[in-house]
Each structure stands twice: as C-alpha cells, then as structure tokens.
Design a protein around this motif. Structure first.
Motif, PDB file in Angstrom:
ATOM      1  N   HIS A  89      -1.689  -3.365  12.772  1.00 55.64           N
ATOM      2  CA  HIS A  89      -2.601  -2.223  12.730  1.00 55.64           C
ATOM      3  C   HIS A  89      -2.140  -1.291  11.603  1.00 55.64           C
ATOM      4  CE1 HIS A  89      -5.091   1.090  14.402  1.00 55.64           C
ATOM      5  NE2 HIS A  89      -4.021   1.871  14.107  1.00 55.64           N
ATOM      6  N   VAL A  90      -3.014  -1.029  10.616  1.00 51.55           N
ATOM      7  CA  VAL A  90      -2.676  -0.203   9.446  1.00 51.55           C
ATOM      8  C   VAL A  90      -3.466   1.092   9.514  1.00 51.55           C
ATOM      9  CG1 VAL A  90      -2.666  -0.042   6.932  1.00 51.55           C
ATOM     10  CG2 VAL A  90      -2.195  -2.234   8.062  1.00 51.55           C
ATOM     11  N   GLU A  91      -2.723   2.217   9.347  1.00 53.31           N
ATOM     12  CA  GLU A  91      -3.361   3.531   9.250  1.00 53.31           C
ATOM     13  C   GLU A  91      -2.931   4.198   7.937  1.00 53.31           C
ATOM     14  OE1 GLU A  91      -2.876   6.085  12.547  1.00 53.31           O
ATOM     15  OE2 GLU A  91      -3.726   4.679  14.027  1.00 53.31           O
ATOM     16  N   VAL A  92      -3.829   5.103   7.433  1.00 54.79           N
ATOM     17  CA  VAL A  92      -3.562   5.842   6.180  1.00 54.79           C
ATOM     18  C   VAL A  92      -3.681   7.320   6.486  1.00 54.79           C
ATOM     19  CG1 VAL A  92      -4.298   6.237   3.803  1.00 54.79           C
ATOM     20  CG2 VAL A  92      -4.489   3.943   4.786  1.00 54.79           C
ATOM     21  N   HIS A  93      -2.547   8.082   6.194  1.00 57.06           N
ATOM     22  CA  HIS A  93      -2.517   9.523   6.426  1.00 57.06           C
ATOM     23  C   HIS A  93      -2.195  10.226   5.101  1.00 57.06           C
ATOM     24  CE1 HIS A  93      -2.411   9.263  10.929  1.00 57.06           C
ATOM     25  NE2 HIS A  93      -1.960   8.033  10.640  1.00 57.06           N
ATOM     26  N   PRO A  94      -3.203  10.761   4.414  1.00 56.48           N
ATOM     27  CA  PRO A  94      -2.936  11.464   3.142  1.00 56.48           C
ATOM     28  C   PRO A  94      -2.032  12.665   3.367  1.00 56.48           C
ATOM     29  CG  PRO A  94      -5.283  10.980   3.369  1.00 56.48           C
ATOM     30  CD  PRO A  94      -4.651  10.695   4.710  1.00 56.48           C
ATOM     31  N   ASN A  95      -1.052  12.805   2.465  1.00 57.41           N
ATOM     32  CA  ASN A  95      -0.118  13.935   2.480  1.00 57.41           C
ATOM     33  C   ASN A  95       0.612  14.071   3.830  1.00 57.41           C
ATOM     34  OD1 ASN A  95      -0.762  14.743  -0.183  1.00 57.41           O
ATOM     35  ND2 ASN A  95      -2.575  15.830   0.587  1.00 57.41           N
ATOM     36  N   GLY A  96       0.716  12.947   4.594  1.00 54.13           N
ATOM     37  CA  GLY A  96       1.457  12.955   5.846  1.00 54.13           C
ATOM     38  C   GLY A  96       0.760  13.695   6.955  1.00 54.13           C
ATOM     39  N   GLN A  97      -0.573  14.030   6.768  1.00 48.83           N
ATOM     40  CA  GLN A  97      -1.281  14.764   7.810  1.00 48.83           C
ATOM     41  C   GLN A  97      -1.511  13.883   9.019  1.00 48.83           C
ATOM     42  OE1 GLN A  97      -4.835  15.896   5.713  1.00 48.83           O
ATOM     43  NE2 GLN A  97      -5.823  13.901   5.943  1.00 48.83           N
ATOM     44  N   ALA A  98      -1.751  14.519  10.178  1.00 46.82           N
ATOM     45  CA  ALA A  98      -1.887  13.786  11.428  1.00 46.82           C
ATOM     46  C   ALA A  98      -3.175  12.984  11.501  1.00 46.82           C
ATOM     47  CB  ALA A  98      -1.811  14.761  12.600  1.00 46.82           C
ATOM     48  N   THR A  99      -4.251  13.497  10.878  1.00 50.69           N
ATOM     49  CA  THR A  99      -5.546  12.822  10.933  1.00 50.69           C
ATOM     50  C   THR A  99      -5.578  11.699   9.913  1.00 50.69           C
ATOM     51  OG1 THR A  99      -6.609  14.894  11.592  1.00 50.69           O
ATOM     52  CG2 THR A  99      -8.035  13.116  10.763  1.00 50.69           C
ATOM     53  N   ALA A 100      -5.988  10.515  10.364  1.00 50.69           N
ATOM     54  CA  ALA A 100      -6.057   9.343   9.488  1.00 50.69           C
ATOM     55  C   ALA A 100      -7.430   9.241   8.835  1.00 50.69           C
ATOM     56  CB  ALA A 100      -5.763   8.094  10.285  1.00 50.69           C
ATOM     57  N   ILE A 101      -7.500   8.500   7.705  1.00 52.56           N
ATOM     58  CA  ILE A 101      -8.763   8.210   7.000  1.00 52.56           C
ATOM     59  C   ILE A 101      -9.018   6.721   7.077  1.00 52.56           C
ATOM     60  CG2 ILE A 101      -8.513  10.207   5.478  1.00 52.56           C
ATOM     61  CD1 ILE A 101      -7.640   8.242   3.263  1.00 52.56           C
ATOM     62  N   ASP A 102     -10.201   6.321   6.596  1.00 47.33           N
ATOM     63  CA  ASP A 102     -10.583   4.914   6.664  1.00 47.33           C
ATOM     64  C   ASP A 102      -9.722   4.089   5.711  1.00 47.33           C
ATOM     65  OD1 ASP A 102     -11.792   2.486   6.892  1.00 47.33           O
ATOM     66  OD2 ASP A 102     -13.803   3.146   6.245  1.00 47.33           O
ATOM     67  N   PRO A 103      -8.923   3.172   6.243  1.00 43.52           N
ATOM     68  CA  PRO A 103      -8.074   2.341   5.385  1.00 43.52           C
ATOM     69  C   PRO A 103      -8.867   1.437   4.449  1.00 43.52           C
ATOM     70  CG  PRO A 103      -7.281   2.317   7.642  1.00 43.52           C
ATOM     71  CD  PRO A 103      -8.645   2.949   7.660  1.00 43.52           C
ATOM     72  N   MET A 104     -10.058   0.985   4.873  1.00 42.39           N
ATOM     73  CA  MET A 104     -10.861   0.094   4.038  1.00 42.39           C
ATOM     74  C   MET A 104     -11.242   0.782   2.723  1.00 42.39           C
ATOM     75  SD  MET A 104     -12.365  -2.918   3.911  1.00 42.39           S
ATOM     76  CE  MET A 104     -12.672  -3.508   5.570  1.00 42.39           C
ATOM     77  N   THR A 105     -11.686   2.056   2.814  1.00 41.50           N
ATOM     78  CA  THR A 105     -12.071   2.795   1.607  1.00 41.50           C
ATOM     79  C   THR A 105     -10.859   3.036   0.716  1.00 41.50           C
ATOM     80  OG1 THR A 105     -13.839   3.896   2.842  1.00 41.50           O
ATOM     81  CG2 THR A 105     -13.145   4.909   0.785  1.00 41.50           C
ATOM     82  N   TRP A 106      -9.732   3.386   1.341  1.00 40.37           N
ATOM     83  CA  TRP A 106      -8.550   3.671   0.538  1.00 40.37           C
ATOM     84  C   TRP A 106      -8.055   2.422  -0.170  1.00 40.37           C
ATOM     85  CZ3 TRP A 106      -3.405   2.166   0.488  1.00 40.37           C
ATOM     86  CH2 TRP A 106      -2.543   2.990  -0.265  1.00 40.37           C
ATOM     87  N   LEU A 107      -8.034   1.285   0.495  1.00 38.61           N
ATOM     88  CA  LEU A 107      -7.577   0.038  -0.124  1.00 38.61           C
ATOM     89  C   LEU A 107      -8.502  -0.394  -1.273  1.00 38.61           C
ATOM     90  CD1 LEU A 107      -6.589  -2.006   3.085  1.00 38.61           C
ATOM     91  CD2 LEU A 107      -5.031  -1.088   1.329  1.00 38.61           C
ATOM     92  N   ARG A 108      -9.807  -0.177  -1.076  1.00 37.58           N
ATOM     93  CA  ARG A 108     -10.745  -0.553  -2.162  1.00 37.58           C
ATOM     94  C   ARG A 108     -10.563   0.354  -3.375  1.00 37.58           C
ATOM     95  NH1 ARG A 108     -16.275  -1.920   1.318  1.00 37.58           N
ATOM     96  NH2 ARG A 108     -15.547  -3.975   2.038  1.00 37.58           N
ATOM     97  N   SER A 109     -10.190   1.601  -3.139  1.00 34.45           N
ATOM     98  CA  SER A 109      -9.939   2.498  -4.256  1.00 34.45           C
ATOM     99  C   SER A 109      -8.730   2.066  -5.061  1.00 34.45           C
ATOM    100  CB  SER A 109      -9.767   3.930  -3.756  1.00 34.45           C
ATOM    101  OG  SER A 109      -8.550   4.049  -3.021  1.00 34.45           O
ATOM    102  N   LYS A 110      -7.919   1.238  -4.502  1.00 33.61           N
ATOM    103  CA  LYS A 110      -6.744   0.744  -5.178  1.00 33.61           C
ATOM    104  C   LYS A 110      -6.948  -0.644  -5.768  1.00 33.61           C
ATOM    105  CE  LYS A 110      -4.769   4.490  -3.864  1.00 33.61           C
ATOM    106  NZ  LYS A 110      -4.605   5.609  -4.817  1.00 33.61           N
ATOM    107  N   GLY A 111      -8.171  -1.090  -5.755  1.00 33.36           N
ATOM    108  CA  GLY A 111      -8.492  -2.393  -6.355  1.00 33.36           C
ATOM    109  C   GLY A 111      -8.347  -3.555  -5.397  1.00 33.36           C
ATOM    110  N   LEU A 112      -8.197  -3.243  -4.138  1.00 32.57           N
ATOM    111  CA  LEU A 112      -8.056  -4.294  -3.145  1.00 32.57           C
ATOM    112  C   LEU A 112      -9.351  -4.458  -2.381  1.00 32.57           C
ATOM    113  CD1 LEU A 112      -4.503  -3.297  -1.799  1.00 32.57           C
ATOM    114  CD2 LEU A 112      -5.077  -5.013  -3.546  1.00 32.57           C
ATOM    115  N   ASN A 113      -9.641  -5.648  -1.903  1.00 31.07           N
ATOM    116  CA  ASN A 113     -10.879  -5.934  -1.185  1.00 31.07           C
ATOM    117  C   ASN A 113     -10.538  -6.730   0.078  1.00 31.07           C
ATOM    118  OD1 ASN A 113     -13.533  -6.131  -0.471  1.00 31.07           O
ATOM    119  ND2 ASN A 113     -13.978  -7.792  -1.930  1.00 31.07           N
ATOM    120  N   PRO A 114     -10.245  -5.997   1.170  1.00 30.23           N
ATOM    121  CA  PRO A 114      -9.832  -6.693   2.417  1.00 30.23           C
ATOM    122  C   PRO A 114     -10.944  -7.611   2.941  1.00 30.23           C
ATOM    123  CG  PRO A 114      -9.322  -4.357   2.522  1.00 30.23           C
ATOM    124  CD  PRO A 114     -10.196  -4.541   1.322  1.00 30.23           C
TER     125      PRO A 114
END
Length: 343
Positions: free
Chosen positions: A318-343
């Motif tokens: 299970h992968v979660e993404v927390h910008p700037n270490g904040q408690a609320t997570a964002i969508d990992p799919m969008t973040w990974l695609r922004s990095k050139g990855l396509n899960p």
C-alpha cells in the motif's frame, strides 16, 4: 379670223457711218448701224385673242426671263443668308422649266415688280423652310450630342463605380485571406508550441523516469485513491494498492532518506521514505523491512518485501503520498504520472 396688227415702221433710220472706223481696217458688224426702237402704247399693248400665248412666249418671255433672274438672285441671296445663319452650306435651288411657270407672268399685272416679288417670295419661303429644317436638324444634333455626353458620363460613373467595387472586393478578399493566413499561422504556431511543450514534457518525464521507478515490477492494481468502504477508518481508501505475491521485492521510488521503519498498526510493517523536497512516501503491509531510519537510499534500491500485515485482505504493498510530510495524503496515481511513471 383675227390677225395680229402689223408692227409700225421705224420713224427714224440712222445714217450710215462715214469714214474709216478707228482702229480697224474695215467696218465691223458689232459697231452698227442699229435701228432705234422706241416703244409706244400700240407697240407694247398685249394682243388679245388666240395668239396671246404665242406673244407671251415671244417678247414677254424675254421680259419674264429678266424678272426671273432677279427673283432667282433674291432667292439665292435669301438661301445664302439662311445658310450663313445656320452654318450649313448654301441650299441648292432647282429651276423649273420656263413653260411650267408661265402662269406666274401675267400681262395683266402692273409690271415686272409683281413677278419679281412673287419669285423673291418663293425663294425666300424656300430658304426659310430650308433654314428652319437646318435649324431643327442642328437642334436635333445638339440634343443627340448632349444625350451622348450624358450617356458617356453615366457610363464613366458606372465604370468608376464598378472599378471601385472590384477594388473593394479585392481588398476585402485580400484582407480576409490575410486574416485567414494570420489565423492559420497563429494556429500553426500554437500547435507547434504545444507540440514542442509536449515533446519537452516527454523528455522531462523520460529523464525523471530514469530517476523514479514503480515500487514493484509484477503487480496488479487492486485499490485506488478515494475508493469508499468501511474497511478504512477514514471511510475511503487513502492510497494505491499494488497486489503481488508475498516476498516480492519493494524498490525505493526515488532517492531520499529513510525517516520511518517499523510496525504501524493497521498499516502493518511500514517504511517511510522522505524525498529532498519534503514529500513522504509510505510503503505499508510489508512482510519484511530491509532499511533502517536515517539511511539514504537511491532510486530502485530494495527497501523491503510485499506482505499482508495489518488490515488487509491479501498480500500487496500500500503506497501513500504526503506532500511536505502533511497528514493528509494525495492521489498516488497522479503524483506518479507527474514523474513520468504510468502504473
């Protein structure tokens, strides 16, 4: 049968010329002698009777011819005046046969003046009629010339208007074509810029893809971000699930520092990787952890293995993404695609 009265004899016979005529060698017939004729009332009285016409055609004809000449001159003069007034060439006057105008000369008239007046009246009337005809013709010609000039002006105006309309139409067409060309050029430029931006982004992502990687190679996406359900304490899924067999290697998505490693309740065994920009990546439900807190790792380095620890229904990471270490997570799919990855 009545006969004409014999002509009286001449009361005077001129004497014969004596001597040698001046300047000539002999006598000339055109120098005389002549008989002198003194007309009297008896000699010029018109003869009454059947031979009246014959006499009229005799001596009267000569007199009438003289009067006719005067009348012709008057008529020609009148015609010339009319021609001078109208600017036209002199009017030709046809002379009738003398016998046909015999009735114009009557011995009962007072004299040649009445005949002359009659002929002059005829000539003047003819000249007047001809002059009027010429004046009418001149007026008609002026009217036609004016009409031609007006028509020419109308044609000229129409031509000028047509040329102006054609020029305006050509200018409008040129302006329209120029505008279309400008629009097309702008669209082409925009498309080119978009293509260039897309290419640059692709190159950037390709470059980033060399710096980022997916957490595992053989996987199946079984849970997405925001998926609702009572299985999660928040009421919805907060990460992205990569299902894989237990023991499958888990790789560091990007280079960074390990800031957490151990048991985390419902998350099972969890590893936290903090990137240089402060973003925290959580790897949960591991069967084992291969790194320690404070350790620096690089992209693709193995940090643990897939497991089914914590609140799960099967082995996955299970992968979660927390910008700037904040408690609320964002969508990992969008973040990974922004990095050139396509899960």
């Amino acid at each position: 049968m009545a006969s004409n009265r014999p002509a009286p004899t001449a009361p005077f016979v001129p004497s014969q010329r004596d001597g040698e005529p001046y300047g000539y060698g002999d006598q000339r017939t055109d120098e005389g002698p002549w008989e002198e004729w003194n007309p009297t009332e008896d000699s010029i009285r018109p003869v009454r009777g059947r031979h009246r016409v014959s006499k009229q055609r005799g001596g009267g004809l000569a007199r009438s011819s003289t009067v006719l000449g005067v009348g012709v001159i008057a008529a020609v003069g009148a015609g010339g005046m009319a021609s001078a007034n109208t600017g036209k060439p002199p009017v030709s006057i046809s002379m009738p046969d003398l016998p046909s105008i015999g009735h114009l000369f009557d011995d009962s008239s007072d004299g040649p003046s009445s005949t002359t007046a009659s002929l002059a009246h005829i000539g003047t009337a003819s000249a007047t009629d001809q002059g009027g005809s010429d004046a009418g013709e001149a007026l008609r010609n002026r009217i036609m010339a004016q009409a031609d000039r007006q028509q020419s002006q109308v044609d000229t105006k129409a031509t000028v208007a047509a040329v102006a309309a054609a020029e305006k139409q050509a200018d409008d067409a040129a302006a329209k074509a120029e505008k279309a060309a400008a629009t097309q050029a702008a669209d082409a430029k925009k498309d080119a810029e978009a293509a260039a931006a897309k290419k640059a982004e692709a190159e950037r992502l390709a470059k980033l893809a060399k710096q980022y990687t997916l957490p595992t190679t053989s996987y199946t996406i079984t849970g997405t971000f925001g998926q609702p359900g009572s299985m999660w304490s928040s009421g919805y899924h907060t990460g992205l699930d990569f299902a894989a067999p237990t023991g499958t290697l888990i790789h560091a998505i990007h280079s960074g520092k390990i800031t957490g490693a151990g048991w985390a309740g419902a998350y099972g065994y969890r590893t936290i990787l903090t990137l240089d920009d402060g973003t925290e990546l959580w790897f949960c439900h591991q069967s084992s952890i291969n790194v320690t807190v404070g350790q620096k790792v690089s992209t693709g380095q193995v940090i643990g293995r897939v497991g089914a620890t914590g609140n799960v229904t099967g082995p996955h990471v299970h992968v979660e993404v927390h910008p700037n270490g904040q408690a609320t997570a964002i969508d990992p799919m969008t973040w990974l695609r922004s990095k050139g990855l396509n899960p």
